[in-house]
Design a protein around this motif. Structure first.
Motif, PDB file in Angstrom:
ATOM      1  N   VAL A   2      -6.099  -6.107  13.668  1.00 51.71           N
ATOM      2  CA  VAL A   2      -7.451  -6.172  13.051  1.00 51.71           C
ATOM      3  C   VAL A   2      -7.693  -6.857  12.125  1.00 51.71           C
ATOM      4  O   VAL A   2      -6.708  -7.180  11.212  1.00 51.71           O
ATOM      5  CB  VAL A   2      -7.815  -4.495  12.993  1.00 51.71           C
ATOM      6  N   GLN A   3      -8.708  -7.123  11.934  1.00 57.19           N
ATOM      7  CA  GLN A   3      -9.202  -7.867  10.606  1.00 57.19           C
ATOM      8  C   GLN A   3      -9.010  -6.932   9.245  1.00 57.19           C
ATOM      9  O   GLN A   3      -9.651  -5.982   9.435  1.00 57.19           O
ATOM     10  CB  GLN A   3     -10.642  -8.490  10.538  1.00 57.19           C
ATOM     11  N   LEU A   4      -8.244  -7.427   8.376  1.00 52.48           N
ATOM     12  CA  LEU A   4      -8.002  -6.433   7.332  1.00 52.48           C
ATOM     13  C   LEU A   4      -8.765  -7.069   6.136  1.00 52.48           C
ATOM     14  O   LEU A   4      -8.625  -8.262   6.012  1.00 52.48           O
ATOM     15  CB  LEU A   4      -6.503  -6.338   6.802  1.00 52.48           C
ATOM     16  N   PRO A   5      -9.169  -6.286   5.139  1.00 52.19           N
ATOM     17  CA  PRO A   5      -9.920  -6.940   3.866  1.00 52.19           C
ATOM     18  C   PRO A   5      -9.094  -7.331   3.031  1.00 52.19           C
ATOM     19  O   PRO A   5      -9.377  -8.304   2.210  1.00 52.19           O
ATOM     20  CB  PRO A   5     -10.704  -5.565   3.312  1.00 52.19           C
ATOM     21  N   LEU A   6      -7.607  -7.342   2.951  1.00 50.22           N
ATOM     22  CA  LEU A   6      -6.476  -7.668   2.179  1.00 50.22           C
ATOM     23  C   LEU A   6      -5.838  -8.727   2.964  1.00 50.22           C
ATOM     24  O   LEU A   6      -5.586  -8.487   4.129  1.00 50.22           O
ATOM     25  CB  LEU A   6      -5.740  -6.706   1.546  1.00 50.22           C
ATOM     26  N   GLN A   7      -5.207  -9.717   2.321  1.00 54.65           N
ATOM     27  CA  GLN A   7      -4.345 -10.729   3.110  1.00 54.65           C
ATOM     28  C   GLN A   7      -2.985 -10.562   2.775  1.00 54.65           C
ATOM     29  O   GLN A   7      -2.184 -11.371   3.446  1.00 54.65           O
ATOM     30  CB  GLN A   7      -5.081 -12.274   3.017  1.00 54.65           C
ATOM     31  N   GLU A   8      -2.816 -10.006   1.711  1.00 55.58           N
ATOM     32  CA  GLU A   8      -1.322  -9.692   0.993  1.00 55.58           C
ATOM     33  C   GLU A   8      -1.209  -8.555   0.179  1.00 55.58           C
ATOM     34  O   GLU A   8      -2.443  -7.959   0.076  1.00 55.58           O
ATOM     35  CB  GLU A   8      -0.960 -11.127   0.350  1.00 55.58           C
ATOM     36  N   GLY A   9      -0.185  -8.115  -0.417  1.00 58.72           N
ATOM     37  CA  GLY A   9      -0.047  -7.070  -1.038  1.00 58.72           C
ATOM     38  C   GLY A   9       1.029  -6.076  -0.518  1.00 58.72           C
ATOM     39  O   GLY A   9       1.914  -6.336   0.410  1.00 58.72           O
ATOM     40  N   ARG A  10       1.081  -4.999  -1.322  1.00 56.61           N
ATOM     41  CA  ARG A  10       1.972  -3.978  -0.735  1.00 56.61           C
ATOM     42  C   ARG A  10       1.411  -2.836   0.230  1.00 56.61           C
ATOM     43  O   ARG A  10       0.465  -2.273  -0.045  1.00 56.61           O
ATOM     44  CB  ARG A  10       2.531  -2.915  -1.928  1.00 56.61           C
ATOM     45  N   MET A  11       2.129  -2.749   1.317  1.00 54.14           N
ATOM     46  CA  MET A  11       1.539  -1.972   2.379  1.00 54.14           C
ATOM     47  C   MET A  11       2.318  -0.927   2.887  1.00 54.14           C
ATOM     48  O   MET A  11       3.739  -1.248   3.185  1.00 54.14           O
ATOM     49  CB  MET A  11       0.982  -2.679   3.732  1.00 54.14           C
ATOM     50  N   ALA A  12       1.979   0.400   3.014  1.00 50.67           N
ATOM     51  CA  ALA A  12       2.912   1.365   3.441  1.00 50.67           C
ATOM     52  C   ALA A  12       2.199   1.522   5.182  1.00 50.67           C
ATOM     53  O   ALA A  12       1.066   1.640   5.468  1.00 50.67           O
ATOM     54  CB  ALA A  12       2.450   2.759   2.967  1.00 50.67           C
ATOM     55  N   VAL A  13       3.211   1.716   5.947  1.00 48.53           N
ATOM     56  CA  VAL A  13       2.980   1.961   7.227  1.00 48.53           C
ATOM     57  C   VAL A  13       3.380   3.442   7.583  1.00 48.53           C
ATOM     58  O   VAL A  13       4.710   3.591   7.492  1.00 48.53           O
ATOM     59  CB  VAL A  13       3.577   1.130   8.226  1.00 48.53           C
ATOM     60  N   LEU A  14       2.494   4.271   7.639  1.00 47.73           N
ATOM     61  CA  LEU A  14       2.909   5.574   7.989  1.00 47.73           C
ATOM     62  C   LEU A  14       3.044   5.936   9.384  1.00 47.73           C
ATOM     63  O   LEU A  14       2.443   5.715  10.386  1.00 47.73           O
ATOM     64  CB  LEU A  14       1.500   6.459   7.489  1.00 47.73           C
TER      65      LEU A  14
END
Length: 97
Positions: A2-14
């Protein structure tokens, strides 16, 4: 993806499971942390990511009781499939638009 508002950064996948979303988010440019309550699933996420050339972090925790420092992540991925894993119907929030 899906289109995400962020293109980079720290992401947690729950509920990282076998690591499919972890790899997809890593390929999209995120520094990924897998969170799952089953230690073997966190290990599977790490191994799957490594096979695709990514190093990820992992936490063994129940996703409905996360104990992580504030502002640890820029985004959190919580798939629709994981929604049913939230214990008790009362804790599941449904919003209609």
């Amino acid at each position: 993806l899906v289109q995400l508002p962020l293109q980079e950064g720290r992401m947690a996948v729950l509920g990282g499971g076998g690591g499919r979303e972890v790899v997809a988010m890593s390929k999209a440019g995120f520094q990924v942390t897998c969170v799952d309550f089953i230690p073997e699933m966190v290990d599977a996420c790490r191994k799957h990511a490594r096979r695709h050339g990514f190093e990820i972090q992992g936490h063994v925790q129940e996703i409905s009781r996360l104990d992580l420092p504030n502002e640890s992540f820029d985004a959190v991925w919580f798939s629709a499939a994981m929604y049913s894993a939230v214990p008790t119907r009362k804790r599941r929030v449904v919003r209609s638009t």
